[in-house]
Design an enzyme around this catalytic site. Structure first.
Site, PDB file in Angstrom:
ATOM      1  NE  ARG A   4     -14.660  -4.034   4.733  1.00 58.80           N
ATOM      2  CZ  ARG A   4     -13.731  -4.205   3.796  1.00 58.80           C
ATOM      3  NH1 ARG A   4     -13.739  -5.268   3.028  1.00 58.80           N
ATOM      4  NH2 ARG A   4     -12.804  -3.306   3.602  1.00 58.80           N
ATOM      5  NE  ARG A  26      -4.486  -0.420   1.216  1.00 55.27           N
ATOM      6  CZ  ARG A  26      -5.279  -1.467   1.396  1.00 55.27           C
ATOM      7  NH1 ARG A  26      -4.936  -2.654   0.968  1.00 55.27           N
ATOM      8  NH2 ARG A  26      -6.441  -1.326   2.001  1.00 55.27           N
TER       9      ARG A  26
HETATM   10  P1  AMP Z   1      -8.839  -3.995   2.272  1.00 56.23           P
HETATM   11  O1  AMP Z   1      -9.763  -5.140   2.532  1.00 56.23           O
HETATM   12  O2  AMP Z   1      -7.620  -4.368   1.485  1.00 56.23           O
HETATM   13  O3  AMP Z   1      -9.534  -2.775   1.715  1.00 56.23           O
HETATM   14  O4  AMP Z   1      -8.273  -3.552   3.699  1.00 56.23           O
HETATM   15  C1  AMP Z   1      -9.128  -3.090   4.721  1.00 56.23           C
HETATM   16  C2  AMP Z   1      -8.339  -2.247   5.702  1.00 56.23           C
HETATM   17  O5  AMP Z   1      -7.243  -3.025   6.247  1.00 56.23           O
HETATM   18  C3  AMP Z   1      -7.674  -1.020   5.097  1.00 56.23           C
HETATM   19  O6  AMP Z   1      -8.542   0.096   5.031  1.00 56.23           O
HETATM   20  C4  AMP Z   1      -6.503  -0.804   6.059  1.00 56.23           C
HETATM   21  O7  AMP Z   1      -6.956  -0.228   7.270  1.00 56.23           O
HETATM   22  C5  AMP Z   1      -6.080  -2.228   6.383  1.00 56.23           C
HETATM   23  N1  AMP Z   1      -5.038  -2.743   5.455  1.00 56.23           N
HETATM   24  C6  AMP Z   1      -5.152  -3.765   4.562  1.00 56.23           C
HETATM   25  N2  AMP Z   1      -3.994  -3.980   3.904  1.00 56.23           N
HETATM   26  C7  AMP Z   1      -3.110  -3.070   4.392  1.00 56.23           C
HETATM   27  C8  AMP Z   1      -1.752  -2.764   4.115  1.00 56.23           C
HETATM   28  N3  AMP Z   1      -1.061  -3.423   3.169  1.00 56.23           N
HETATM   29  N4  AMP Z   1      -1.176  -1.761   4.827  1.00 56.23           N
HETATM   30  C9  AMP Z   1      -1.847  -1.070   5.768  1.00 56.23           C
HETATM   31  N5  AMP Z   1      -3.135  -1.292   6.067  1.00 56.23           N
HETATM   32  C10 AMP Z   1      -3.777  -2.286   5.395  1.00 56.23           C
END
Ligand code: AMP
Length: 215
Positions: free
Chosen positions: A154, A88
């Site tokens: 969510r 990210r």
């Molecule tokens: P996602 O399902 O990938 O949208 O992730 C949901 C949440 O998890 C994000 O909004 C972040 O808070 C956290 N998250 C997921 N992947 C990462 C990452 N690589 N680095 C930092 N936070 C993450």
């Protein structure tokens, strides 16, 4: 095959990562899923990560890197993986390259799924998931088709948080795309179309990158 799927929240990364992983016979590794499991299991790491996730902010790199390291050391990930939601930011990109090069490996391709911003906001704020099995739906209420549990939205898919997640994406994640360009690993595909159309585009893009790199 070691592949990264990039793209903003709502681009369909999760769905496509699962499909591409199955096509290539590698595990689908989603840091969002790993974090949500850690939160659900109330692990120390999950407890630390939760407030960032609820606020739509990135979880600190050291927590995510720790989770990912454990996941990628498992047997099924030794011959490849499809990464979804990671890296990210640049620190995460560099940390991934470093840990792969330590074991003589490298990323084969990074594919960015491109979707117009208004379509992203529309998709994200009309999404809900099953709190029991995690399946996601393109509607905001009703029950899960798999286990009948009432769906919920969510916290990070509420409209006010969606706008913030997109802003964070643009500020912090867009440079990740740029990171893979000079390495010749980046491909861009259009993320609007049927699931099969987008999957076919991604699979073709991965083959093209590999052919270009002579793998
Ligand atoms: P996602 O399902 O990938 O949208 O992730 C949901 C949440 O998890 C994000 O909004 C972040 O808070 C956290 N998250 C997921 N992947 C990462 C990452 N690589 N680095 C930092 N936070 C993450």
């Amino acid at each position: 095959m070691r592949v990264i799927l990039l793209g903003p929240p709502g681009a369909g990364k999760g769905t496509q990562a699962a499909r591409i992983a199955e096509r290539f016979g590698n595990p689908h590794v989603s840091t969002g899923d790993l974090l949500r499991f850690a939160v659900a299991w109330k692990t120390d790491l999950g407890m630390k990560a939760k407030r960032y996730m609820d606020a739509g902010e990135l979880v600190p790199d050291e927590l995510v890197l720790e989770l990912l390291k454990v996941r990628l050391s498992q047997e099924d990930a030794q011959h490849g993986f499809v990464l979804d939601g990671f890296p990210r930011n640049r620190v995460q990109s560099e940390a991934l390259d470093k840990s792969l090069s330590d074991i003589g490996q490298r990323i084969d391709a990074a594919v960015e799924i491109v979707v117009p911003e208004e379509e992203l906001v529309r998709r994200l704020s009309s999404r809900a998931s099953c709190p029991s099995c995690g399946r996601t739906y393109k509607r905001r209420d009703g029950t899960c088709d798999t286990d009948g549990t009432p769906l919920f939205q969510r916290d990070d898919d509420k409209p006010e948080v969606v706008a913030k997640r997109l802003r964070i994406f643009i500020e912090q994640t867009a440079p990740v795309v740029a990171y893979y360009v000079p390495q010749g690993l980046l491909a861009r595909v259009e993320g609007v179309g049927t699931l099969d159309e987008v999957s076919d585009r991604i699979a073709k893009a991965i083959e093209d990158v590999r052919a270009r790199a002579g793998n």
